[in-house]
Design a protein around this motif. Structure first.
Motif, PDB file in Angstrom:
ATOM      1  N   TYR A   1      -6.626   2.266   4.836  1.00 19.12           N
ATOM      2  CA  TYR A   1      -6.466   1.686   3.508  1.00 19.12           C
ATOM      3  C   TYR A   1      -6.611   2.779   2.450  1.00 19.12           C
ATOM      4  CZ  TYR A   1      -7.757  -2.603   6.036  1.00 19.12           C
ATOM      5  OH  TYR A   1      -7.844  -3.631   6.937  1.00 19.12           O
ATOM      6  N   ARG A   2      -5.753   2.704   1.427  1.00 18.69           N
ATOM      7  CA  ARG A   2      -5.955   3.472   0.212  1.00 18.69           C
ATOM      8  C   ARG A   2      -6.876   2.642  -0.683  1.00 18.69           C
ATOM      9  NH1 ARG A   2      -5.125   8.801  -1.302  1.00 18.69           N
ATOM     10  NH2 ARG A   2      -3.197   9.603  -0.405  1.00 18.69           N
ATOM     11  N   ALA A   3      -7.975   3.245  -1.128  1.00 20.82           N
ATOM     12  CA  ALA A   3      -8.944   2.504  -1.945  1.00 20.82           C
ATOM     13  C   ALA A   3      -9.225   3.270  -3.236  1.00 20.82           C
ATOM     14  CB  ALA A   3     -10.235   2.285  -1.168  1.00 20.82           C
ATOM     15  N   HIS A   4      -9.466   2.503  -4.286  1.00 25.98           N
ATOM     16  CA  HIS A   4      -9.773   3.082  -5.593  1.00 25.98           C
ATOM     17  C   HIS A   4     -10.641   2.096  -6.355  1.00 25.98           C
ATOM     18  CE1 HIS A   4      -9.423   4.625  -9.658  1.00 25.98           C
ATOM     19  NE2 HIS A   4      -8.920   3.458 -10.038  1.00 25.98           N
ATOM     20  N   ALA A   5     -11.526   2.648  -7.176  1.00 26.76           N
ATOM     21  CA  ALA A   5     -12.350   1.818  -8.054  1.00 26.76           C
ATOM     22  C   ALA A   5     -12.541   2.555  -9.375  1.00 26.76           C
ATOM     23  CB  ALA A   5     -13.702   1.519  -7.413  1.00 26.76           C
ATOM     24  N   PRO A   6     -12.643   1.835 -10.486  1.00 31.30           N
ATOM     25  CA  PRO A   6     -12.868   2.502 -11.779  1.00 31.30           C
ATOM     26  C   PRO A   6     -14.204   3.237 -11.829  1.00 31.30           C
ATOM     27  CG  PRO A   6     -12.119   0.232 -12.061  1.00 31.30           C
ATOM     28  CD  PRO A   6     -12.461   0.393 -10.622  1.00 31.30           C
ATOM     29  N   HIS A   7     -15.119   2.879 -10.926  1.00 33.50           N
ATOM     30  CA  HIS A   7     -16.434   3.519 -10.864  1.00 33.50           C
ATOM     31  C   HIS A   7     -16.903   3.471  -9.409  1.00 33.50           C
ATOM     32  CE1 HIS A   7     -17.901  -0.617 -10.570  1.00 33.50           C
ATOM     33  NE2 HIS A   7     -17.143  -0.886 -11.625  1.00 33.50           N
ATOM     34  N   PRO A   8     -17.867   4.273  -9.014  1.00 31.71           N
ATOM     35  CA  PRO A   8     -18.313   4.279  -7.616  1.00 31.71           C
ATOM     36  C   PRO A   8     -18.843   2.916  -7.176  1.00 31.71           C
ATOM     37  CG  PRO A   8     -19.114   6.224  -8.765  1.00 31.71           C
ATOM     38  CD  PRO A   8     -18.512   5.330  -9.814  1.00 31.71           C
ATOM     39  N   VAL A   9     -18.491   2.524  -5.960  1.00 29.56           N
ATOM     40  CA  VAL A   9     -18.966   1.272  -5.371  1.00 29.56           C
ATOM     41  C   VAL A   9     -19.397   1.550  -3.934  1.00 29.56           C
ATOM     42  CG1 VAL A   9     -17.497  -0.213  -6.802  1.00 29.56           C
ATOM     43  CG2 VAL A   9     -16.632   0.654  -4.622  1.00 29.56           C
ATOM     44  N   PRO A  10     -20.288   0.743  -3.373  1.00 35.14           N
ATOM     45  CA  PRO A  10     -20.720   0.962  -1.993  1.00 35.14           C
ATOM     46  C   PRO A  10     -19.618   0.632  -0.991  1.00 35.14           C
ATOM     47  CG  PRO A  10     -21.735  -1.024  -2.894  1.00 35.14           C
ATOM     48  CD  PRO A  10     -21.041  -0.343  -4.031  1.00 35.14           C
TER      49      PRO A  10
ATOM     50  N   GLY B   1       0.799  -1.217   0.000  1.00 39.04           N
ATOM     51  CA  GLY B   1       0.000   0.000   0.000  1.00 39.04           C
ATOM     52  C   GLY B   1       0.829   1.264   0.000  1.00 39.04           C
ATOM     53  N   GLN B   2       2.030   1.211   0.568  1.00 38.39           N
ATOM     54  CA  GLN B   2       2.889   2.389   0.625  1.00 38.39           C
ATOM     55  C   GLN B   2       3.649   2.639  -0.673  1.00 38.39           C
ATOM     56  OE1 GLN B   2       2.552   4.352   3.031  1.00 38.39           O
ATOM     57  NE2 GLN B   2       2.575   3.408   5.037  1.00 38.39           N
ATOM     58  N   ASP B   3       3.467   1.755  -1.664  1.00 37.18           N
ATOM     59  CA  ASP B   3       4.188   1.885  -2.935  1.00 37.18           C
ATOM     60  C   ASP B   3       3.360   2.707  -3.925  1.00 37.18           C
ATOM     61  OD1 ASP B   3       5.558   1.655  -5.289  1.00 37.18           O
ATOM     62  OD2 ASP B   3       5.792  -0.525  -5.209  1.00 37.18           O
ATOM     63  N   PRO B   4       3.707   3.962  -4.180  1.00 35.79           N
ATOM     64  CA  PRO B   4       2.897   4.778  -5.091  1.00 35.79           C
ATOM     65  C   PRO B   4       2.914   4.269  -6.530  1.00 35.79           C
ATOM     66  CG  PRO B   4       4.935   5.921  -4.496  1.00 35.79           C
ATOM     67  CD  PRO B   4       4.859   4.709  -3.635  1.00 35.79           C
ATOM     68  N   LYS B   5       4.018   3.647  -6.938  1.00 34.43           N
ATOM     69  CA  LYS B   5       4.085   3.130  -8.304  1.00 34.43           C
ATOM     70  C   LYS B   5       3.089   1.989  -8.511  1.00 34.43           C
ATOM     71  CE  LYS B   5       8.944   4.341  -9.107  1.00 34.43           C
ATOM     72  NZ  LYS B   5      10.298   3.836  -9.438  1.00 34.43           N
ATOM     73  N   LEU B   6       2.918   1.156  -7.476  1.00 36.89           N
ATOM     74  CA  LEU B   6       1.953   0.063  -7.587  1.00 36.89           C
ATOM     75  C   LEU B   6       0.536   0.617  -7.689  1.00 36.89           C
ATOM     76  CD1 LEU B   6       1.094  -2.905  -7.486  1.00 36.89           C
ATOM     77  CD2 LEU B   6       1.173  -2.757  -4.983  1.00 36.89           C
TER      78      LEU B   6
ATOM     79  N   GLY C   1      -0.068   3.138   6.488  1.00 38.57           N
ATOM     80  CA  GLY C   1       0.202   3.435   7.878  1.00 38.57           C
ATOM     81  C   GLY C   1      -0.614   4.598   8.411  1.00 38.57           C
ATOM     82  N   ARG C   2      -0.612   4.753   9.719  1.00 40.15           N
ATOM     83  CA  ARG C   2      -1.387   5.816  10.368  1.00 40.15           C
ATOM     84  C   ARG C   2      -0.834   7.203  10.062  1.00 40.15           C
ATOM     85  NH1 ARG C   2      -2.417   4.598  15.585  1.00 40.15           N
ATOM     86  NH2 ARG C   2      -2.219   6.691  16.450  1.00 40.15           N
ATOM     87  N   THR C   3       0.433   7.290   9.675  1.00 39.96           N
ATOM     88  CA  THR C   3       1.023   8.590   9.337  1.00 39.96           C
ATOM     89  C   THR C   3       0.995   8.869   7.834  1.00 39.96           C
ATOM     90  OG1 THR C   3       3.237   7.608   9.203  1.00 39.96           O
ATOM     91  CG2 THR C   3       2.553   8.495  11.342  1.00 39.96           C
ATOM     92  N   HIS C   4       0.334   8.006   7.077  1.00 44.11           N
ATOM     93  CA  HIS C   4       0.279   8.178   5.619  1.00 44.11           C
ATOM     94  C   HIS C   4      -0.389   9.515   5.284  1.00 44.11           C
ATOM     95  CE1 HIS C   4       0.049   6.866   1.418  1.00 44.11           C
ATOM     96  NE2 HIS C   4      -1.167   7.377   1.403  1.00 44.11           N
ATOM     97  N   PRO C   5       0.253  10.367   4.452  1.00 45.90           N
ATOM     98  CA  PRO C   5      -0.347  11.669   4.117  1.00 45.90           C
ATOM     99  C   PRO C   5      -1.545  11.501   3.181  1.00 45.90           C
ATOM    100  CG  PRO C   5       1.686  11.345   2.897  1.00 45.90           C
ATOM    101  CD  PRO C   5       1.583  10.188   3.849  1.00 45.90           C
ATOM    102  N   VAL C   6      -2.623  12.193   3.508  1.00 50.60           N
ATOM    103  CA  VAL C   6      -3.866  12.098   2.738  1.00 50.60           C
ATOM    104  C   VAL C   6      -4.287  13.496   2.309  1.00 50.60           C
ATOM    105  CG1 VAL C   6      -6.264  11.352   2.756  1.00 50.60           C
ATOM    106  CG2 VAL C   6      -4.556  10.065   4.047  1.00 50.60           C
TER     107      VAL C   6
ATOM    108  N   PRO D   1      -2.097  11.778  -5.142  1.00 49.47           N
ATOM    109  CA  PRO D   1      -1.185  12.475  -6.062  1.00 49.47           C
ATOM    110  C   PRO D   1      -0.336  11.526  -6.899  1.00 49.47           C
ATOM    111  CG  PRO D   1      -1.079  13.422  -3.846  1.00 49.47           C
ATOM    112  CD  PRO D   1      -1.867  12.157  -3.739  1.00 49.47           C
ATOM    113  N   ALA D   2      -0.147  10.295  -6.417  1.00 51.85           N
ATOM    114  CA  ALA D   2       0.692   9.346  -7.152  1.00 51.85           C
ATOM    115  C   ALA D   2      -0.001   8.795  -8.386  1.00 51.85           C
ATOM    116  CB  ALA D   2       1.100   8.193  -6.233  1.00 51.85           C
ATOM    117  N   VAL D   3      -1.328   8.895  -8.434  1.00 52.83           N
ATOM    118  CA  VAL D   3      -2.097   8.309  -9.535  1.00 52.83           C
ATOM    119  C   VAL D   3      -2.486   9.416 -10.508  1.00 52.83           C
ATOM    120  CG1 VAL D   3      -4.148   6.999 -10.162  1.00 52.83           C
ATOM    121  CG2 VAL D   3      -2.960   6.498  -8.020  1.00 52.83           C
TER     122      VAL D   3
END
Length: 249
Positions: free
Chosen positions: A119-128, A22-27, A43-48, A94-96
């Protein structure tokens, strides 16, 4: 590795993993570029980044009002449904820079001590939210599989001297674990209904194999103790469910 699997035609819709990934921006950027949804621990200190600015994930979680949280089960566990409080915040990544769809910060809060997981989460379209929760919970099956393979099939007890020896040991250990898993699946269809027992588990089947192979004349005793253990485990499970139902919402 994920790219090679997708290029080879392996079907995939969602990716989930722990903080190492999750901490890998390239992934994250590559998954979004390929149109894949993901729920990756951070992590809890992950910048958002939000409309109010950028701050650590833990600060955002502690500012959320009570109405922002929903209690949802992340799936069945050893002691029943795994209930947690969940919150979802729209947060750009910002990495994406490629791909379409929303980005979120998914927050899990443990009911007993209010410990947070992010968690960093992403979806190609909105999901519940429930869909993201199920995806996050599916990662625990991988952890359970590794833990079970180590405990029941000696997955981690090899002597790593060369690639070939490691590969052979790993394959044999995974085959042994798969064998136990198949037996568990088959035993679930023949569960006796006249006695309060939990279903046979991988641990119980291995215990029976060990006991019956060491003491062939005492098979009746081995089976008796198996029923005794599972009967008491069923009583403990029912007690846990009753106590869990009393937890205030």
């Amino acid at each position: 590795m994920i790219g090679r699997a997708l290029d080879a035609g392996t079907p995939a819709g969602w990716v989930t993993a722990d903080e190492v990934y999750g901490q890998d921006p390239k992934l994250r950027a590559e998954l979004a570029r390929r149109g894949l949804g993901y729920v990756l621990a951070v992590g809890r200190t992950h910048p958002v980044s939000t409309s109010a600015g950028t701050c650590p994930a833990i600060k955002l979680a502690k500012r959320l009002p009570a109405r922002a949280w929903q209690r949802i089960s992340a799936g069945p566990g050893a002691k029943g449904p795994r209930w947690y409080d969940w919150a979802l915040i729209e947060a750009g990544d910002p990495a994406v820079t490629e791909g379409t769809g929303p980005h979120w910060l998914l927050i899990r809060r443990r009911i007993s001590d209010r410990e947070y997981t992010f968690y960093r989460a992403h979806a190609p379209h909105p999901v519940p939210l429930a869909h993201l929760v199920r995806t996050a919970g599916s990662w625990w099956k991988v952890e359970d599989g590794f833990a079970g393979g180590k405990e029941l099939a000696a997955l981690d007890e090899h002597q790593v001297r060369s690639w070939i020896s490691w590969q052979r040991w790993t394959i044999l250990a995974l085959l042994a674990y798969a064998f136990l898993s198949v037996l568990v699946s088959q035993a679930a269809n023949s569960q006796p209904r006249d006695e309060p027992l939990i279903p046979l588990t991988r641990h119980e089947i291995r215990r029976l194999f060990t006991g019956l192979s060491q003491q062939p004349p005492a098979s009746a005793i081995q089976l008796h103790w198996s029923r005794w253990r599972r009967r008491h485990q069923a009583a403990a499970q029912a007690s846990h469910y009753r106590r869990q139902a009393l937890v205030p919402a």
